[in-house]
Write a protein that holds these residues in place. Structure first.
Motif: not given
Lengths: 516, 216
Positions: A275-279
């Motif tokens: 995932g590109g928006s998991v921080y």
């Protein structure tokens, strides 16, 4: 300038009030002069001795650290030297096993060749042909003088012919035997060459062995020096450590650059996986995952290098049983290979995503950008990225070597830096101590400068008193001199010199005053 | 002891993850398009801006395009909305679909008689607050002249704390040419409203400066 109300002694004049306060404070300072001087001196002395003590303890710590550094350096140097000597012996061993194991065979070959040579030589010796036995029997007949008798002439002629034939046969036999001897001699040439070559080879091998042994000797000498803990050895190792530190640091910087490229290669496609928006803790999980993959690769590389015994960062791996070590080596390699394959796949995915992004942006912004792009050549970048993705993990494996050097040399370099820091610190402390001591003296002088007026008055008053007393003393001294005689005065002249000078000065001052 | 440490690490890990995806790092962009009167002629420019914005937004970001008409405080005015997927490839597909949707809308748009900008802004704040994005941007593609239908109450103070309001392509009306003070007053009025609501105000008329819109 205005004074606070409580300081206004004369309400009409602030300046006058200030003057009065000034006088009061000067008088108070004059009264407190002696204890103030004592206090200033004691504070400066306390500071001076405390800082000096602190400086001494820092110097002691520096000395200890230096000693410890030397110990560590020598120990590391000893270990490294042992490794080098061990390797040299291994090389000699391998060399002896490989090349000198042929020595008995070679010796036998040479012996065989020598025997063969000897035989051939024996065969080639010239044996003079034995004269035929019947020639002696013919000799009396041949001695018969020639006569007219045709019978005799005939017999003689036939005898001559027989003799000629016999000579020819003997000559023929001699030629044949000579030819045979030449053949033997000719056969000796390759054998001689063979012997020459074998001896040359042997000579070369012995030379190499001698060179290796001289190298071992050199290393052994250095090892002895390290063992004796000489300063020269420590200095040598220290400079070597510094060099190693910078070289290893440089190589590591290059490796970090490689790791950075590797990171960029896989961080974007990682977004497809995690995932590109998991921080996590402010960082993208995709970035963390990419970093973890690279770090795992580096770790695998370290284990691989340890298993192959190229590096010795983990003694436990080096001490493992050979079978387990080999298994570990294979496992590390397999993991590394799999991770490299994963990276190659991710690099391919990156290319696909980039193409998709480019197409999307081109579509959104009017398709202008795609017009001049030659799509047929895209496979080159794809292949290059995949290749980099596959090769970089293996290249990162070799980080282990500079890393080991860097870690070992860092201890020395940091030790040297710490020693230098402690020395500078001690110097600074001593400087501050001295500064406090002399600043105490300066403060006393400044104090006296502030109360110069009462001091001046005091000196005037005390000057008059002392001059009277000194006159009396001087008079007494003269009387004593006259009484005791010049000899005694001369004897003590050295002791009284300072006193005399003081007295002379006082006399001069008194004279000046009198004149005035 | 080990189990406690493990539990602690797990809690820390999960808490770090749970704060993650949509709360602290994503962007929310709400674009209002004025469809009143002759302003519909300017909608091609609006599409350019939408396309540019789409190209700049990333996975996890949200984007809404809504129209400004007689009564803009209604979900019916939302033309297209999307929250981009975590996977970049899927996000790209969503962007394509979004673009198509906006394109179709602009083809068949009908101009409205009134312009309810405040209603649109109220809807935008509500939506973006609900999405709880880190950066909240409201883009207003309009001449900023509000004309309300009789009976519509829009004298409501805006609450724009943490918002950035950008007025785009604020065209000068014919009357502005006669008296530029009208244009300046309009801009001043909206700037005052936004800043009173603790929001940031910006005007971008030059579309060459589109990169200013979605700046980090």
């Amino acid at each position: 300038m205005s004074l606070p109300d409580f300081m206004m002694i004369f309400t009409s004049s602030a300046g006058l009030s200030l003057l009065v306060w000034l006088i009061i404070s000067v008088v108070l300072l004059y009264m407190a002069r002696k204890p103030a001087h004592k206090a200033i001196f004691s504070v400066s002395k306390i500071l001076f001795y405390a800082l000096r003590l602190f400086s001494s303890s820092v110097l002691l710590a520096e000395k200890r650290l230096k000693h410890r550094n030397k110990e560590v350096l020598l120990s590391a140097g000893k270990e490294a030297k042992e490794r080098i000597i061990e390797r040299e012996f291994e090389r000699i061993d391998a060399f002896v096993k490989k090349d000198l194991s042929r020595f008995p065979t070679l010796q036998r070959e040479v012996m065989d060749s020598v025997t063969k040579l000897d035989e051939d030589y024996q065969k080639s010796t010239e044996i003079p042909p034995a004269p035929p036995g019947w020639t002696k029997a013919i000799e009396p007949i041949a001695a018969i003088p020639p006569s007219e008798d045709s019978m005799v002439a005939e017999i003689l002629k036939s005898i001559k012919e027989a003799l000629d034939k016999g000579q020819e046969k003997a000559l023929e036999a001699y030629r044949k035997s000579s030819e045979n001897r030449h053949k033997y001699l000719k056969n000796m040439v390759p054998t001689l060459r063979h012997i020459n070559k074998s001896v040359d080879d042997l000579d070369k091998n012995v030379q190499v062995l001698l060179e290796r042994s001289s190298t071992v000797d050199r290393h052994m000498d250095e090892y002895k020096e390290i063992n004796n803990k000489t300063d020269r050895a420590a200095q040598m190792l220290s400079s070597s450590s510094m060099t190693q530190f910078f070289i290893a640091g440089f190589v590591l910087a290059i490796a970090i650059g490689g790791a950075f490229i590797n990171f960029n290669l896989i961080s974007r496609p990682m977004q497809e996986m995690v995932g590109g928006s998991v921080y996590m803790m402010g960082f993208k999980v995709a970035d963390i995952a990419a970093l973890v993959i690279i770090l795992v690769e580096v770790s695998m590389g370290l284990f691989l290098m340890e298993s192959v015994r190229i590096t010795r960062l983990f003694p436990i791996i080096g001490a493992l049983d050979d079978k387990i070590r080999v298994r570990m080596m294979i496992t590390s390699f397999v993991f590394l290979f799999l991770l490299a394959s994963v990276e190659a796949g991710l690099a391919y995915m990156r290319e696909l995503l980039s193409a998709d992004d480019a197409a999307l942006v081109a579509g959104l912004l009017g398709g202008v950008a795609t017009e001049n792009v030659d799509a047929s050549a895209r496979w080159i970048t794809t292949a290059a990225q995949m290749g980099m993705g596959f090769i970089l993990p293996f290249a990162l494996t070799f980080i282990a070597i500079p890393l080991e050097s860097f870690i070992h040399s860092t201890r020395t370099v940091f030790g040297v830096i710490a020693v230098a820091f402690l020395r500078i610190f001690a110097l600074g402390l001593r400087f501050i101590g001295n500064l406090s001591r002399y600043s105490g003296k300066s403060l006393v002088n400044i104090y006296d400068l502030i109360i110069f007026f009462p001091l001046w008055v005091e000196s005037l008053v005390s000057g008059e008193k002392t001059s009277k007393v000194q006159n009396i003393k001087l008079h007494e001294l003269k009387v004593v001199q006259e009484e005791v005689g010049d000899a005694v005065v001369k004897k003590r002249a050295t002791r009284k010199t300072v006193a005399k000078k003081v007295v002379n000065k006082k006399e001069e001052k008194i004279e000046e005053k009198d004149n005035v | 002891m080990k189990s406690y440490i493990l539990a602690f690490l797990l809690i820390v890990g999960f808490s770090a993850c749970s704060t993650g995806p949509h709360k602290a790092h994503n962007r929310g962009v709400y674009m209002l398009i004025d469809t009143s009167g002759t302003y519909t002629k300017e909608l091609d420019k609006a599409q350019q801006i939408i396309n540019y914005t789409l190209s700049q937004l990333q996975s996890g970001d949200s984007f809404v395009v809504a129209s400004i008409d007689t009564g803009s405080f209604s979900e019916k005015d939302i033309i297209a909305k999307v929250s981009f997927s975590d996977r970049p490839s899927q996000a790209n597909q969503q962007k394509r679909a979004f673009q198509q949707k906006v394109k179709q809308y602009i083809k068949g748009v009908k101009s409205s008689a009134y312009t309810d900008i405040t209603g649109g802004i109220l809807l935008a704040t509500e939506y973006l607050n609900e999405r709880d994005t880190r950066k909240k941007t409201i883009m207003i593609f309009s001449d900023m002249k509000q004309e309300l239908k009789k009976g519509y109450i829009r004298d409501i103070p805006l609450k724009l704390e943490g918002f950035e309001a950008i007025a785009l392509n604020v065209t000068k009306l014919r009357s502005d040419n006669i008296d530029p003070r009208e244009y300046m007053d309009r801009i001043k009025l909206w700037k005052g409203k936004v800043e009173k609501g603790e929001g940031k105000w910006e005007v971008i008329n030059d579309l060459e400066r589109l990169d200013q819109i979605i700046k980090e």
